[in-house]
Design a protein around this motif. Sequence first.
Motif: not given
Length: 448
Positions: A424, A335, A396, A398, A319, A330, A361
């Motif tokens: 991801v 996320i 993102a 995941v 990620t 990040m 994360l």
Amino acid sequence: MVKLLGMSREDVREAIKNGDVTIAVYGLGKMGLPLAAVFADNGAKVIGVDINERVVNSVNNGENHIKEEPGLDELVKKNVEAGRLKATTDGILAAKKADVMIILVPTLADDRGNLKLESVYDVAEKISKGLEKGDIVITEATMPPGTTESLIPILEKSGLKLGDFGLAHAPERTMTGTAIRDITGQYPKIVGASDERTLEAVIGIYETINRKGVIPMSSIKAAEAVKVFEGIYRDVNIALANELALWCEEHGLDAIEIFNAANTQPYCHLHMPGAGVGGHCIPIYPWFVINLAKKTNVRLIRTAREINDSMPRHVVELTVRALNDAGKPMKGSKILVLGLTFRGGVKEFTKSPAIDVIRELKEWGAEVYAYDPLCTREDAERFGAKWKEDFKDVDAIVIVTDHREFKTLDLKEIAAEVRTKVIVDGRNVIHPEEAKKLGFIYKGVGRV
Ligand SMILES: NC(=O)c1ccc[n+]([C@@H]2O[C@H](COP(=O)([O-])OP(=O)(O)OC[C@H]3O[C@@H](n4cnc5c(N)ncnc54)[C@H](O)[C@@H]3O)[C@@H](O)[C@H]2O)c1
């Protein structure tokens, strides 16, 4: 009441079918209730025992509380109505009435396989207060080899000696969602017993419900090892797939393409790489063997554990790299983690890779959201994520769990909604090419 010890397997089958045998099943959970219902459906009088009054009341009302189990609603209702299935919290009374007692209560373990066997010992104590000559006690719960025999001193508190009663292990070889199918004949039942007479009777007991029959083992310990080894086989092979997947990523090769081709050769069974191994079975059973090893080094089993435990971190690293490619740090990114449960279709969080993924994360400074079709806002919050049912402003996505719903995600719609097109895939449920065509930066475990 009929005492099965000393009877032939044919006579045992006949006695169960005729309704002459009472079986007490201790633990009416995901495994115990299907087993109890299947025995009742094949003629046995079944007393389900559970310490949870709500469970007992619901079963006595003909209701099934294990909703993930297809066919169980009808089976419970039908057999309660027919008077063949009853439930109680009174484990001593159940033992007094039953000819066969089956222990299927939780054997919870910590991350290193150190078991909490209190519930098994509690049941054994209760059984000892109702045990009679000719009864048979069977453990089905998964336990380190040797555990079933450790119940002998407790059962002998009854004043009887092993031999007056029989002891056996018949491991539950199934999982939530396929329990009825598996119990009734997807695989043969494995059985190990304290002596020949017990073995013969227990073969008859399981032949009554299992179309694939029974594999008799030379000892109780060997039967216990079967289930534990099955889990270790999976863990080690998933670790191999994960290691090869990491190697493929390093070399710009697609692991799935290679595995699929390699698996056309009958000696090759490469498993699916992914975000990690969860649940209370596969990541725990290796520790049963590791903890009991004296001279054997068990380094392969240990290493497999390490590799599989490292996979959630790898998904987080993917990620970081994907966001990097998108020019985003990040820290501060939104996320969305898809999936909280350890595997698709089952609401179970034990050692779920999602827990580690969310934690890591957050350590990177991301703003972490989660969604899971089987879960609630409270579940997400429990693991430190905020609940989110859309893709708005997401930087993102995941994917950590292979829920059916995630296999049919409409990437076109998602692409229009997210803030940054990064995906991801920790479970190989997305077509990389489709994602890339829609402008996503895609990364998957073992994928180019
Ligand atoms: N769930 C699976 O996929 C699976 C697969 C194979 C083997 N197993 C094994 O089966 C066993 C049972 O697992 P499960 O998934 O059915 O558990 P579960 O948590 O779904 O249910 C266990 C039930 O036992 C009851 N219970 C707890 N202590 C008790 C006691 N002292 N007396 C009577 N009842 C008690 C609980 O109230 C609960 O209803 C475990 O040993 C597990 O290792 C589970």
